[in-house]
Design an enzyme around this catalytic site. Sequence first.
Site, PDB file in Angstrom:
ATOM      1  N   GLU A   1     -57.123 -31.570  33.680  1.00  0.00           N
ATOM      2  CA  GLU A   1     -57.332 -30.722  32.798  1.00  0.00           C
ATOM      3  C   GLU A   1     -58.596 -30.103  32.173  1.00  0.00           C
ATOM      4  OE1 GLU A   1     -54.838 -29.102  31.806  1.00  0.00           O
ATOM      5  OE2 GLU A   1     -53.274 -30.081  32.774  1.00  0.00           O
TER       6      GLU A   1
ATOM      7  N   TYR B   1     -55.292 -27.269  23.396  1.00  0.00           N
ATOM      8  CA  TYR B   1     -54.501 -27.302  24.710  1.00  0.00           C
ATOM      9  C   TYR B   1     -54.539 -28.668  25.404  1.00  0.00           C
ATOM     10  CZ  TYR B   1     -53.921 -26.741  29.613  1.00  0.00           C
ATOM     11  OH  TYR B   1     -53.398 -26.861  30.826  1.00  0.00           O
TER      12      TYR B   1
ATOM     13  N   ASP C   1     -51.529 -22.247  26.911  1.00  0.00           N
ATOM     14  CA  ASP C   1     -52.840 -21.890  27.607  1.00  0.00           C
ATOM     15  C   ASP C   1     -52.722 -20.314  27.547  1.00  0.00           C
ATOM     16  OD1 ASP C   1     -51.093 -21.564  29.793  1.00  0.00           O
ATOM     17  OD2 ASP C   1     -52.623 -22.126  31.107  1.00  0.00           O
TER      18      ASP C   1
ATOM     19  N   CYS D   1     -47.212 -13.783  36.989  1.00  0.00           N
ATOM     20  CA  CYS D   1     -47.582 -12.917  35.967  1.00  0.00           C
ATOM     21  C   CYS D   1     -48.886 -13.118  35.539  1.00  0.00           C
ATOM     22  CB  CYS D   1     -46.211 -13.742  34.757  1.00  0.00           C
ATOM     23  SG  CYS D   1     -46.259 -12.322  33.292  1.00  0.00           S
TER      24      CYS D   1
ATOM     25  N   CYS E   1     -44.642  -8.520  39.896  1.00  0.00           N
ATOM     26  CA  CYS E   1     -43.193  -8.450  39.333  1.00  0.00           C
ATOM     27  C   CYS E   1     -42.320  -8.453  40.329  1.00  0.00           C
ATOM     28  CB  CYS E   1     -43.260  -7.273  38.241  1.00  0.00           C
ATOM     29  SG  CYS E   1     -44.381  -7.390  36.954  1.00  0.00           S
TER      30      CYS E   1
ATOM     31  N   CYS F   1     -41.088 -11.889  40.885  1.00  0.00           N
ATOM     32  CA  CYS F   1     -40.661 -12.571  39.532  1.00  0.00           C
ATOM     33  C   CYS F   1     -39.374 -13.243  39.464  1.00  0.00           C
ATOM     34  CB  CYS F   1     -41.183 -11.740  38.158  1.00  0.00           C
ATOM     35  SG  CYS F   1     -41.193 -12.783  36.762  1.00  0.00           S
TER      36      CYS F   1
ATOM     37  N   CYS G   1     -37.198  -9.476  31.837  1.00  0.00           N
ATOM     38  CA  CYS G   1     -38.623  -9.325  31.185  1.00  0.00           C
ATOM     39  C   CYS G   1     -38.779  -8.000  30.459  1.00  0.00           C
ATOM     40  CB  CYS G   1     -39.792  -9.354  32.169  1.00  0.00           C
ATOM     41  SG  CYS G   1     -41.472  -8.781  31.456  1.00  0.00           S
TER      42      CYS G   1
END
Length: 293
Positions: free
Chosen positions: A41, A124, A142, A197, A204, A207, A213
């Site tokens: 992270e 985060y 995030d 995304c 898309c 997706c 969406c």
Amino acid sequence: MSEAAFREAVHDAVLRWYAVAGRDLPWRHRDATPWGVLVSEVMAQQTPIARIIGPWQAWLARWPTPAALASASPADVILAWDRLGYPRRALGLHRAAKAMVEGHDGQVPSDPADLRALPGVGEYTTAAVSSFAFGNPLVVIDTNVRRVLTRIALGREQAAPSLTAAERALAQEWLPAEPDRANAWNVAAMELGALICTARAPRCEDCPVRDRCRWVAAGRPAYDGPVRKGQGYEGTDRQLRGRILALARAATAPLAPEVLEGLGEPERVARLAEQLCAEGLLVHSRAGYDLPR
DNA sequence: CATTCGTGGCA
DNA sequence: TTGCCAAGAAT
């Protein structure tokens, strides 16, 4: 369809997509430790995932525990960080490791407040380590999650320049109530933002929620909000700091003053070198500037 | 709340 | 070619 039912339908589709399309990143393996997750992270803060995989594996092989890293010299930590960028993150991890040895029995703390108190660990990273390493379903927000929720739920292309209270509330509302599902959603939403995304040229067509969406439904309208200021790099202090530290990393002895002269105005170079010393990235001796070996 | 803080790949 | 931006944190 109620909003709750809408969210659940999106959850189902994204979770199913993640099960087959999610990347096999090493810190997602079952044998990954909380320490491995924390290191991933921190490395991933503002650095593309593809660039941290190799360094992460080398780091964990060399320093498999917080105690192992705590025993290293700052110079070794800076050298191992190599060119991941923002090297203060490496020093933060080093200090965090020492703090874990001193105050947490050498373990990554599972208490979110203790995590948050570690250097380099913000909102985060606290949520990410809690959720991914400890199964504690804090809401993870995030840049990917912000973009995904802004598009799917709000029908806008981009989130505001900075995280707002409304966005936190939205993300919390979108977090599934059941803990396992919440943890799965956290990572799946991030992954959707990273692979499909995306900020530029979103895919898309591929997706899993293209038919739900709200941004797609609205015809993918362009961002209409405050103009974001570009980062800029050429000629900045940041660039020069990077060059100074790059020389120090490549050297095996303190940098002679004439070596630094070639980088720019001596006054400016000296000012930035001193700044690097103040941050612990360099030390200044009679022989010149050097890594803190 | 706005800035600063590296580095590199890609549209 | 070059601006954009990438699992943020600290101040």
